[in-house]
Design an enzyme around this catalytic site. Structure first.
Site, mmCIF file in Angstrom:
data_model
loop_
_atom_site.group_PDB
_atom_site.id
_atom_site.type_symbol
_atom_site.label_atom_id
_atom_site.label_comp_id
_atom_site.label_asym_id
_atom_site.label_seq_id
_atom_site.Cartn_x
_atom_site.Cartn_y
_atom_site.Cartn_z
ATOM 1 N N PHE A 152 32.032 38.021 40.659
ATOM 2 C CA PHE A 152 32.564 36.535 40.497
ATOM 3 C C PHE A 152 32.237 35.895 39.249
ATOM 4 O O PHE A 152 32.349 34.575 39.133
ATOM 5 C CB PHE A 152 32.300 35.600 41.638
ATOM 6 C CG PHE A 152 32.295 36.356 43.123
ATOM 7 C CD1 PHE A 152 33.611 36.516 43.544
ATOM 8 C CD2 PHE A 152 31.403 36.832 43.720
ATOM 9 C CE1 PHE A 152 34.025 37.007 44.819
ATOM 10 C CE2 PHE A 152 31.757 37.632 45.016
ATOM 11 C CZ PHE A 152 32.982 37.499 45.595
ATOM 12 N N CYS A 267 42.166 37.620 34.163
ATOM 13 C CA CYS A 267 41.785 37.609 35.670
ATOM 14 C C CYS A 267 43.029 36.864 36.669
ATOM 15 O O CYS A 267 43.784 37.485 37.331
ATOM 16 C CB CYS A 267 40.597 37.393 35.970
ATOM 17 S SG CYS A 267 39.168 38.338 35.314
HETATM 18 C C1 UGA Z 1 37.757 33.791 36.802
HETATM 19 C C2 UGA Z 1 37.050 33.143 38.004
HETATM 20 O O1 UGA Z 1 36.594 32.107 37.663
HETATM 21 C C3 UGA Z 1 35.582 34.091 38.244
HETATM 22 O O2 UGA Z 1 35.091 33.708 39.416
HETATM 23 C C4 UGA Z 1 36.050 35.639 38.396
HETATM 24 O O3 UGA Z 1 35.015 36.538 38.493
HETATM 25 C C5 UGA Z 1 36.759 36.119 37.249
HETATM 26 O O4 UGA Z 1 38.207 35.391 36.820
HETATM 27 C C6 UGA Z 1 37.316 37.428 37.529
HETATM 28 O O5 UGA Z 1 38.161 37.838 38.376
HETATM 29 O O6 UGA Z 1 36.702 38.346 36.742
HETATM 30 P P1 UGA Z 1 37.511 33.409 34.132
HETATM 31 O O7 UGA Z 1 38.877 34.544 34.076
HETATM 32 O O8 UGA Z 1 36.414 34.093 33.428
HETATM 33 O O9 UGA Z 1 37.035 33.632 35.647
HETATM 34 O O10 UGA Z 1 37.817 32.058 34.185
HETATM 35 P P2 UGA Z 1 37.908 30.725 34.690
HETATM 36 O O11 UGA Z 1 36.749 30.059 34.201
HETATM 37 O O12 UGA Z 1 38.120 30.963 36.005
HETATM 38 O O13 UGA Z 1 39.228 29.884 34.072
HETATM 39 C C7 UGA Z 1 40.412 30.623 34.168
HETATM 40 C C8 UGA Z 1 41.554 29.672 33.430
HETATM 41 O O14 UGA Z 1 41.771 28.446 34.176
HETATM 42 C C9 UGA Z 1 41.130 29.275 32.059
HETATM 43 O O15 UGA Z 1 42.456 29.526 31.231
HETATM 44 C C10 UGA Z 1 40.827 27.741 32.119
HETATM 45 O O16 UGA Z 1 40.891 27.191 30.991
HETATM 46 C C11 UGA Z 1 41.718 27.516 33.217
HETATM 47 N N1 UGA Z 1 41.253 26.414 33.989
HETATM 48 C C12 UGA Z 1 39.910 26.021 34.791
HETATM 49 C C13 UGA Z 1 42.081 25.208 34.248
HETATM 50 O O17 UGA Z 1 43.253 24.904 33.586
HETATM 51 N N2 UGA Z 1 41.626 24.107 34.728
HETATM 52 C C14 UGA Z 1 40.501 23.984 35.681
HETATM 53 O O18 UGA Z 1 40.118 22.886 36.022
HETATM 54 C C15 UGA Z 1 39.513 25.047 35.449
#
Ligand code: UGA
Length: 440
Positions: A152, A267
């Site tokens: 995760f 992801c």
């Molecule tokens: C995501 C999951 O959060 C991890 O738990 C998981 O392990 C991972 O995918 C995976 O499958 O390997 P990650 O892709 O690193 O992690 O990024 P996140 O922090 O989840 O952010 C994803 C996207 O959502 C980003 O583009 C971020 O800018 C956006 N986001 C996030 C929003 O637009 N609003 C938010 O409130 C939070």
């Protein structure tokens, strides 16, 4: 202490290998990419991830203690390992929603000659439900067993997320084989378990689904608030205040309710699509049909951003300098896979704008993907002469920009805050046209 191999040294594998070595295990990291292995062997991270190089260096120290971490392209070097983690990527198939399992299948295939009776293969890659059951059949004739142990970790927090995760999930076979697999994993994660991390033991299908369900929920939360942002735009309300207010209900929670340009990366987007594809194969497509809408809401935000940017430069990008702050899909990462920021930059470029993209870490990766855009590593130079500034990835240095100082550099004081992280009053007071997604 366990002897471990980690197959695939990308984001997941490189961090997992270094983290397991830091917990005291003997670790062999294996990858077919010679450049990656050469870099990791010199304790250089092939991608930007805070804390990873320190971890690599400490596990490979030449202080006289035996190395705990070795990187190699030859899987035979890992023959002494008894626990083998599969950490390869499962990208989206070209032109389809489904996940491409080529790398997972190849990793398992490559392991077969080194597996011994009693070994444990542990899948960490994100896979469609049913994959583990299929792979277990391939592995069993060697006398080894399979467990599924989803990961995760978030990019940018990968080291901490690996060493101190929220929870550990083991998907194991039934009976004695399951008990042995659980015991082997408990030994690997002893330090983490002793620190009080909850551990859930499940069957394969549940363990696989936990990961897909978690990412789908996160994507849904983001698209929910972005749908509210669309309503806020239509009604003159403020989505950031709305998120603060609903987030105070601890059944809802404020995390992952940041409205803006939406989600990207390697992801969330491909995982929700692969989930829809797999559900279809299982005859359960109606159950996750809503994910199609989650995806559409997300992609609409990019188009809306381009529209707002065009509005602040009086209706046309032609002859206008547009400075894009951020290329990575999120801050503290150099990953540009499905980056919303780059998607917007590319659209504006196609509509005749002169786009300059800046990012503290990701411009090299961005240039490879979108060679036609202008890039500038230096923030001040990037801002000079801009007719509009678009904040698309919320790096700390962009959140802390000072409206007066930036105002001295640009040609026109217009800013669109694609991540709702600036103080509108402060920017407007300095004479800026401030626009944002979901705020009046
Ligand atoms: C995501 C999951 O959060 C991890 O738990 C998981 O392990 C991972 O995918 C995976 O499958 O390997 P990650 O892709 O690193 O992690 O990024 P996140 O922090 O989840 O952010 C994803 C996207 O959502 C980003 O583009 C971020 O800018 C956006 N986001 C996030 C929003 O637009 N609003 C938010 O409130 C939070």
């Amino acid at each position: 202490m366990s002897t471990i191999s980690v197959i695939g040294c990308g984001y997941l594998g490189a961090v997992h290998a270094a983290a397991m070595a830091s917990l005291g295990h003997r670790v062999f990291g294996v990858d077919v990419d010679e450049r990656k292995i050469a870099a990791l062997s010199e304790a250089r991270a092939p991608f930007f991830e805070p804390g990873l190089e320190e971890l690599l260096a400490s596990a490979q120290s030449d202080d006289g203690t035996p190395a705990r971490l070795t990187f190699t392209t030859d899987i035979a070097d890992a023959a002494e390992a008894t626990v083998h983690f599969v950490c390869v990527g499962t990208p989206q198939r070209r032109g389809e929603f489904a996940a491409d399992l080529t790398y997972v299948d190849a990793a398992v295939e490559s392991l077969l000659p080194v597996l011994k009776a009693g070994d444990l293969v542990v899948g960490k890659s994100t896979v469609p439900v049913g994959t583990a059951e299929r792979l277990a059949e391939i592995i069993r004739p060697t006398g080894a067993e399979l467990a599924w142990n989803p990961e995760f970790l978030r990019e940018g927090h990968a080291v901490d997320d690996t060493i101190t995760p929220d929870r550990l999930v083991y998907g194991v076979p039934g009976g004695e084989a399951g008990e042995q697999a659980t015991a082997a994993l408990d030994e690997v994660y002893r330090t983490t378990l002793d620190a009080g991390t909850p551990r859930l033991v499940a069957d394969y299908a549940t363990a696989e689904l936990v990961k897909t369900a978690a990412n789908s929920f996160l994507a849904t939360k983001i698209s929910f608030i972005n749908a509210m942002a669309e309503l806020c735009e239509a009604s003159g309300a403020d989505v950031t205040l709305l998120a603060d207010a609903i987030g105070m209900d601890d059944r809802i929670g404020r995390k992952f309710l940041n409205a803006g340009l939406g989600f990207g990366g390697g992801c969330l987007p491909k995982d929700i699509r692969a989930f829809m594809a797999r559900a279809g194969e299982l005859g359960a497509d109606q159950a996750v049909a809503f994910l199609r809408e989650i995806d559409s809401i997300n992609m609409r935000r990019r188009v809306r951003m381009v529209d707002l940017a065009r509005e602040v430069v009086n209706g046309s990008f032609i002859g206008k300098n547009i400075t894009v702050l951020g290329a990575a899909f999120k801050p503290d990462s150099d990953d540009v896979r499905d980056s919303p920021a780059l998607g917007v930059a590319g659209l504006i470029n196609l509509q005749g704008g002169t786009v300059t993209v800046t990012d503290p870490e990701a411009t090299d990766n961005a240039r490879r993907l979108f060679p036609d855009l202008g890039y500038e590593a230096d923030l001040e130079t990037a801002l000079r002469g801009a007719d509009a500034v678009l904040l698309l990835t919320e790096w700390k240095q962009y959140r802390e920009l000072h409206p007066e100082e930036v105002g001295e550099l640009v040609r026109g004081r217009a800013i669109v805050d694609g991540r709702n992280v600036l103080d509108p009053a402060e920017w407007r007071a300095a004479g800026w046209t401030y626009r944002a997604l979901g705020r009046p």
